[in-house]
Structure formats: C-alpha cells, structure tokens
Motif scaffolding. Structure first.
Motif, PDB file in Angstrom:
ATOM      1  N   VAL A 115      -7.396 -15.888   3.581  1.00  0.00           N
ATOM      2  CA  VAL A 115      -6.313 -15.638   3.774  1.00  0.00           C
ATOM      3  C   VAL A 115      -5.567 -16.049   2.420  1.00  0.00           C
ATOM      4  CG1 VAL A 115      -4.286 -16.829   5.285  1.00  0.00           C
ATOM      5  CG2 VAL A 115      -6.788 -16.536   6.468  1.00  0.00           C
ATOM      6  N   SER A 116      -5.916 -16.843   1.650  1.00  0.00           N
ATOM      7  CA  SER A 116      -4.908 -17.123   0.400  1.00  0.00           C
ATOM      8  C   SER A 116      -5.222 -15.978  -0.441  1.00  0.00           C
ATOM      9  CB  SER A 116      -5.554 -18.277  -0.386  1.00  0.00           C
ATOM     10  OG  SER A 116      -5.508 -19.474   0.604  1.00  0.00           O
ATOM     11  N   ILE A 117      -5.994 -15.710  -0.643  1.00  0.00           N
ATOM     12  CA  ILE A 117      -6.532 -13.727  -1.564  1.00  0.00           C
ATOM     13  C   ILE A 117      -5.575 -12.929  -0.923  1.00  0.00           C
ATOM     14  CG2 ILE A 117      -8.034 -12.468  -2.121  1.00  0.00           C
ATOM     15  CD1 ILE A 117     -10.077 -15.047  -2.364  1.00  0.00           C
ATOM     16  N   CYS A 118      -5.592 -13.033   0.421  1.00  0.00           N
ATOM     17  CA  CYS A 118      -5.071 -12.449   0.873  1.00  0.00           C
ATOM     18  C   CYS A 118      -3.246 -12.501   1.048  1.00  0.00           C
ATOM     19  CB  CYS A 118      -5.027 -11.948   2.367  1.00  0.00           C
ATOM     20  SG  CYS A 118      -6.625 -11.288   2.578  1.00  0.00           S
ATOM     21  N   ASN A 128       1.126 -10.232  -0.450  1.00  0.00           N
ATOM     22  CA  ASN A 128       2.513 -10.424   0.683  1.00  0.00           C
ATOM     23  C   ASN A 128       3.752 -10.889  -0.874  1.00  0.00           C
ATOM     24  OD1 ASN A 128       2.684 -10.116   3.065  1.00  0.00           O
ATOM     25  ND2 ASN A 128       2.642 -12.142   3.863  1.00  0.00           N
ATOM     26  N   GLY A 129       2.907 -11.648  -1.599  1.00  0.00           N
ATOM     27  CA  GLY A 129       3.821 -12.226  -2.834  1.00  0.00           C
ATOM     28  C   GLY A 129       3.911 -11.000  -3.506  1.00  0.00           C
ATOM     29  N   VAL A 130       2.898 -10.378  -3.918  1.00  0.00           N
ATOM     30  CA  VAL A 130       3.770  -8.321  -4.263  1.00  0.00           C
ATOM     31  C   VAL A 130       5.009  -7.580  -4.115  1.00  0.00           C
ATOM     32  CG1 VAL A 130       2.555  -6.463  -5.032  1.00  0.00           C
ATOM     33  CG2 VAL A 130       1.866  -7.987  -5.419  1.00  0.00           C
ATOM     34  N   VAL A 131       5.084  -7.972  -2.946  1.00  0.00           N
ATOM     35  CA  VAL A 131       5.414  -6.972  -1.399  1.00  0.00           C
ATOM     36  C   VAL A 131       7.384  -8.024  -1.718  1.00  0.00           C
ATOM     37  CG1 VAL A 131       6.471  -6.486   0.503  1.00  0.00           C
ATOM     38  CG2 VAL A 131       4.122  -6.151  -0.096  1.00  0.00           C
ATOM     39  N   PHE A 132       6.793  -9.035  -1.714  1.00  0.00           N
ATOM     40  CA  PHE A 132       7.860 -10.514  -1.316  1.00  0.00           C
ATOM     41  C   PHE A 132       9.502  -9.988  -3.132  1.00  0.00           C
ATOM     42  CE2 PHE A 132      10.369 -13.717  -3.513  1.00  0.00           C
ATOM     43  CZ  PHE A 132      11.190 -14.056  -2.510  1.00  0.00           C
ATOM     44  N   TYR A 133       8.254 -10.047  -4.089  1.00  0.00           N
ATOM     45  CA  TYR A 133       8.923  -9.516  -5.059  1.00  0.00           C
ATOM     46  C   TYR A 133      10.137  -8.214  -5.704  1.00  0.00           C
ATOM     47  CZ  TYR A 133       8.983  -7.608 -10.059  1.00  0.00           C
ATOM     48  OH  TYR A 133       9.668  -7.292 -11.374  1.00  0.00           O
ATOM     49  N   LEU A 134       9.035  -6.689  -4.435  1.00  0.00           N
ATOM     50  CA  LEU A 134       9.372  -5.520  -4.656  1.00  0.00           C
ATOM     51  C   LEU A 134      10.807  -5.933  -3.855  1.00  0.00           C
ATOM     52  CD1 LEU A 134       6.087  -3.066  -4.588  1.00  0.00           C
ATOM     53  CD2 LEU A 134       7.517  -3.849  -6.576  1.00  0.00           C
ATOM     54  N   TYR A 135      10.581  -5.951  -3.174  1.00  0.00           N
ATOM     55  CA  TYR A 135      11.900  -6.289  -1.811  1.00  0.00           C
ATOM     56  C   TYR A 135      13.336  -7.222  -2.895  1.00  0.00           C
ATOM     57  CZ  TYR A 135      10.678  -3.422   1.865  1.00  0.00           C
ATOM     58  OH  TYR A 135      10.180  -2.329   2.966  1.00  0.00           O
ATOM     59  N   THR A 163      15.235  -8.916   3.990  1.00  0.00           N
ATOM     60  CA  THR A 163      13.288  -8.649   4.118  1.00  0.00           C
ATOM     61  C   THR A 163      12.780  -9.402   2.997  1.00  0.00           C
ATOM     62  OG1 THR A 163      14.689  -5.748   4.687  1.00  0.00           O
ATOM     63  CG2 THR A 163      11.543  -6.286   4.318  1.00  0.00           C
ATOM     64  N   ALA A 164      13.314  -9.702   2.013  1.00  0.00           N
ATOM     65  CA  ALA A 164      12.292 -10.643   1.528  1.00  0.00           C
ATOM     66  C   ALA A 164      12.908 -12.146   2.262  1.00  0.00           C
ATOM     67  CB  ALA A 164      12.998 -10.666   0.472  1.00  0.00           C
ATOM     68  N   LYS A 165      13.409 -12.275   2.833  1.00  0.00           N
ATOM     69  CA  LYS A 165      13.244 -13.195   4.070  1.00  0.00           C
ATOM     70  C   LYS A 165      12.596 -13.587   4.933  1.00  0.00           C
ATOM     71  CE  LYS A 165      17.903 -14.831   3.404  1.00  0.00           C
ATOM     72  NZ  LYS A 165      19.592 -14.986   3.649  1.00  0.00           N
ATOM     73  N   GLY A 166      12.337 -12.380   5.791  1.00  0.00           N
ATOM     74  CA  GLY A 166      11.497 -12.475   6.625  1.00  0.00           C
ATOM     75  C   GLY A 166       9.818 -12.092   6.393  1.00  0.00           C
ATOM     76  N   ILE A 167       9.283 -11.766   5.144  1.00  0.00           N
ATOM     77  CA  ILE A 167       8.125 -11.830   4.287  1.00  0.00           C
ATOM     78  C   ILE A 167       8.117 -13.081   4.203  1.00  0.00           C
ATOM     79  CG2 ILE A 167       6.956 -11.375   2.211  1.00  0.00           C
ATOM     80  CD1 ILE A 167       9.268  -8.179   2.297  1.00  0.00           C
ATOM     81  N   PHE A 168       9.186 -13.986   3.042  1.00  0.00           N
ATOM     82  CA  PHE A 168       8.774 -15.275   2.768  1.00  0.00           C
ATOM     83  C   PHE A 168       8.844 -16.454   4.183  1.00  0.00           C
ATOM     84  CE2 PHE A 168      10.728 -19.196   1.743  1.00  0.00           C
ATOM     85  CZ  PHE A 168       9.999 -19.713   0.678  1.00  0.00           C
TER      86      PHE A 168
END
Length: 99
Positions: free
Chosen positions: A55-58, A62-69, A77-82
């Motif tokens: 799960v940590s690897i997966c 999420n970190g990449v998507v958070f960075y892009l947003y 949207t980034a708050k929701g991902i976080f």
C-alpha cells in the motif's frame, strides 16, 4: 488532467490512484513471474506483513497526482487527494500496530 477543482474529485482521485498503482505494480513486478492476480492476492492474504508495504508503494502515485494538482493551482482537489492519502497512512499504521 481534469480541469475541475473540487473536493469530491480529489477524494475520488485519491481513492482510485492507488488501485491503479496496484495493478501497474502487478503488471510490472509480479506478472513476469507467471503468477496470476488471484494467486498474488492469495499470497498477500497469507503473508499479511506485505500489505502495508505494498500500500505504501501504491501511495507513491498519489504523491505524483497531488504534485500535479498543486502545480496547476487546483488546491481544493489537492486537498481531497491529501485527505485520502492521510487516511491510507493511518490505515497502514493501524495494520502495522495490530500485529
């Protein structure tokens, strides 16, 4: 990348991205060893200490998507991902502490 900036989108992205990362991990790391998906899931059930690591690897995706947003200034949207990433992190900690 989606152009909307709202919390439900971030939550959905935060939930779906690690699932997609799991399948990418399976395709890249496990499938070349000729292990089908159901056997791999069975191995995870038998060897439960691998679940938090996987799960940590997966969650890295999420970190990449958070960075892009955050780079596109879609902060809600980034708050929701976080938020979902932190919930996953709490779940990982709970899985490790239960043992």
């Amino acid at each position: 990348m989606l152009k909307k900036d709202n919390l439900p989108l971030g939550i959905v992205l935060g939930l779906i991205t690690p699932v997609l990362a799991f399948f990418v991990y399976y395709l890249v790391a496990v499938m070349p060893k000729n292990i089908d998906l159901w056997n791999f899931i069975g191995q995870l059930k038998e060897n439960r200490q691998l679940i938090p690591k996987l799960v940590s690897i997966c969650l890295l995706l999420n970190g990449v998507v958070f960075y892009l947003y955050t780079r596109e200034r879609r902060d809600i949207t980034a708050k929701g991902i976080f938020l979902v990433t932190m919930l996953y992190a709490i779940a990982i900690l709970m899985l490790k502490l239960i043992r």
